[in-house]
Scaffold this motif. Structure first.
Motif, short mmCIF file in Angstrom:
data_model
loop_
_atom_site.label_atom_id
_atom_site.label_comp_id
_atom_site.label_asym_id
_atom_site.label_seq_id
_atom_site.Cartn_x
_atom_site.Cartn_y
_atom_site.Cartn_z
N SER A 125 0.85 -1.20 0.00
CA SER A 125 0.00 0.00 0.00
C SER A 125 0.88 1.24 0.00
CB SER A 125 -0.89 0.01 1.25
OG SER A 125 -0.09 0.17 2.40
N GLY A 126 0.24 2.37 -0.23
CA GLY A 126 0.95 3.63 -0.22
C GLY A 126 1.49 3.95 1.16
N ALA A 127 0.69 3.71 2.18
CA ALA A 127 1.12 4.02 3.54
C ALA A 127 2.38 3.23 3.88
CB ALA A 127 0.00 3.70 4.53
N ASN A 155 5.41 4.57 2.19
CA ASN A 155 5.90 5.77 2.88
C ASN A 155 6.55 5.43 4.22
OD1 ASN A 155 5.19 7.54 0.85
ND2 ASN A 155 3.16 7.99 1.71
N PHE A 207 -0.91 14.61 2.37
CA PHE A 207 -1.49 13.34 2.81
C PHE A 207 -0.50 12.22 2.51
CE2 PHE A 207 -3.84 9.39 2.40
CZ PHE A 207 -4.56 9.39 3.59
N HIS A 208 -0.15 11.46 3.54
CA HIS A 208 0.85 10.41 3.34
C HIS A 208 0.39 9.03 3.80
CE1 HIS A 208 3.73 13.27 1.83
NE2 HIS A 208 3.58 14.02 2.90
N GLU A 266 4.58 15.62 -1.75
CA GLU A 266 3.84 15.21 -2.95
C GLU A 266 4.01 16.36 -3.94
OE1 GLU A 266 -0.53 14.14 -1.75
OE2 GLU A 266 0.39 15.28 -0.14
N ASP A 311 6.59 11.55 -2.56
CA ASP A 311 5.45 10.63 -2.43
C ASP A 311 4.65 10.66 -3.73
OD1 ASP A 311 3.02 9.39 -1.97
OD2 ASP A 311 2.69 10.30 0.00
N VAL A 357 2.54 8.21 -4.60
CA VAL A 357 1.52 7.17 -4.46
C VAL A 357 0.36 7.44 -5.42
CG1 VAL A 357 -0.18 6.16 -2.88
CG2 VAL A 357 2.16 6.55 -2.10
N GLN A 358 -0.03 8.71 -5.51
CA GLN A 358 -1.15 9.06 -6.40
C GLN A 358 -0.68 9.62 -7.73
OE1 GLN A 358 -5.42 11.48 -6.01
NE2 GLN A 358 -4.37 10.80 -4.23
N LYS A 417 -1.03 2.97 -5.51
CA LYS A 417 -2.27 3.10 -6.29
C LYS A 417 -2.21 2.55 -7.73
CE LYS A 417 -4.66 6.66 -3.65
NZ LYS A 417 -3.90 7.42 -2.66
#
Ligand SMILES: *Cc1c(COP(=O)(O)O)cnc(C)c1O
Length: 387
Positions: free
Chosen positions: A101-103, A106, A135-136, A188, A221, A223-224, A250
């Motif tokens: 996952s992204g979390a 990170n 948001f992380h 981000e 980051d 992730v998105q 993601k």
């Protein structure tokens, strides 16, 4: 009991779901349990980059399922090694740690930064600067890294060692670097959950320079923003900076859970056996699917993403009822005069799925959404916004 009743009775109440049960689809079209069809501009929050049931991805996943579905990280595995090679050769980073996952991606980056601080300056150099409104992730430590107080409520004490800089204000970043014993900066490039706002290029270059001067690990980051979403394979490539660590998740898995922490020259040697791990991380099925996704994000597709992005901006900027349009590539925020929740509900009624980011309507269509579907969806969105 129907699915909605079952969900309400048995699933922890963490989600305010839309009153729709999605059951099938193909590409950018998705169907609910009642048989109603929608054009999907949300892609499961930037996950289904090639839409629903993409044939190549499905074939890659099924072929791997026919071989072996899981090995654990006690053994070598081909899809995992091939995906790492693809990520490194495409980005210039050197090594990859896989998670789910992204979390988690990170969390690994945060560990890397702390280890780097200890190695280069001493144990007390553990503070990481992140941005306000960032948001992380949802774990306690990635929430601690998230620069929004609302996410910290109820869960204190947070993990210490995070301070928050004002985005696009290099002086604020410089001040925090001076005031704290830092090991890294994590940002981000387009804040997603924070309202789909892209950072200024000069600012990001300034941050990268500062990180280099002060010997801090620069963590991006993605992730998105990663995996083609912003019109570059990874957004940092368009910002002209060389990060030390890049995290993504993601869109990488095409719909299966995966997280990746890519480590550059300064960071590649930080982890030795036992310093991080994951039971599922690098799962062969997820990796085989991810490899099929990554290999198709080429310059031709990215040019298409940028072209579709320009189309959406041109259609919505200055449209009736639109205050402003923000974001990059196919990661777009629309600030409307109407309440975003109302716009989303009305679009749903009319067969278009869009989502929210703060007060904005957020669009995250598939990278390969056909023009006809994109045009019909934007037409409906414009009607709803202007009504
Ligand atoms: C979604 C997101 C995360 C968290 O990813 P999960 O897979 O939900 O853990 C972290 N950072 C950014 C920028 C995100 O958009």
């Amino acid at each position: 009991m129907n699915v909605i009743e079952l969900d309400k009775q048995y699933i922890a109440g963490t989600y305010a779901r839309f009153p729709v049960q999605l059951v099938s689809g193909k590409g950018s079209r998705v169907c609910d349990a009642a048989g109603k069809e929608y054009i999907d501009l949300g892609t499961g929050i930037a996950v289904n980059g090639f839409g629903i049931g993409d044939t190549d991805w499905k074939n890659a996943v099924i072929a791997q399922l026919d071989k072996i579905q899981h090995t654990s990280n006690l053994y070598y595995s081909e899809p995992c090694a091939l995906l790492a090679k693809e990520l490194c050769t495409r980005t210039g980073l050197k090594k990859v740690f896989f998670s789910n996952s992204g979390a988690e991606a990170n969390e690994c980056a945060i560990k890397a930064a702390r280890k780097y601080g200890e190695l280069k300056k001493g144990k007390e150099y553990y503070t990481i600067i992140t941005l306000k409104n960032s948001f992380h992730g949802r774990t306690i430590t990635t929430l601690s890294a998230t620069g929004q107080d609302v996410f910290h409520e109820h869960f204190t004490p947070m993990t210490e060692g995070f301070v928050f800089a004002q985005a696009n204000d290099i002086e604020d970043m410089r001040r925090l670097v001076k005031e704290h014993k830092c090991c890294g900066i994590m940002i981000e490039l387009v804040q997603g959950e924070g309202g789909v706002t892209a950072l200024d290029k000069d600012y990001v270059k300034g941050v990268a320079e500062l990180a280099k001067q002060e010997d801090l690990l620069l963590v991006i980051d993605e992730v998105q923003t990663g995996n083609g979403r912003t019109g570059a394979l990874y957004a940092f490539m368009d910002y002209g900076v060389t990060p030390d660590v890049v995290t993504t998740a993601k869109g990488l898995g095409g719909g299966l859970p995966i997280g990746a922490t890519m480590l550059g020259e300064k960071a590649e040697g930080l982890f030795t056996a036992g310093l991080n791990g994951s039971t599922f991380g690098g799962n062969p099925v997820a990796c085989a699917g991810a490899l099929s996704i990554l290999r198709r994000i080429d310059e031709k597709l990215l040019a298409e993403v940028r072209e579709k992005s320009a189309y959406i901006f041109a259609e919505l900027e200055n449209a009736k009822g639109v205050k402003s349009v923000s974001g990059k590539g196919l990661m777009i925020g629309v600030d409307c005069e109407k309440d975003a929740g109302e716009v989303i509900a009305k679009c749903m009624e009319k067969g278009v799925l869009v989502i929210k980011a703060k007060q904005k309507v957020r669009l995250l269509p598939a990278l390969n959404i056909p023009w006809t579907e994109l045009k019909s969806a934007i037409k409906i969105l414009k009607e709803v916004i202007s009504e």
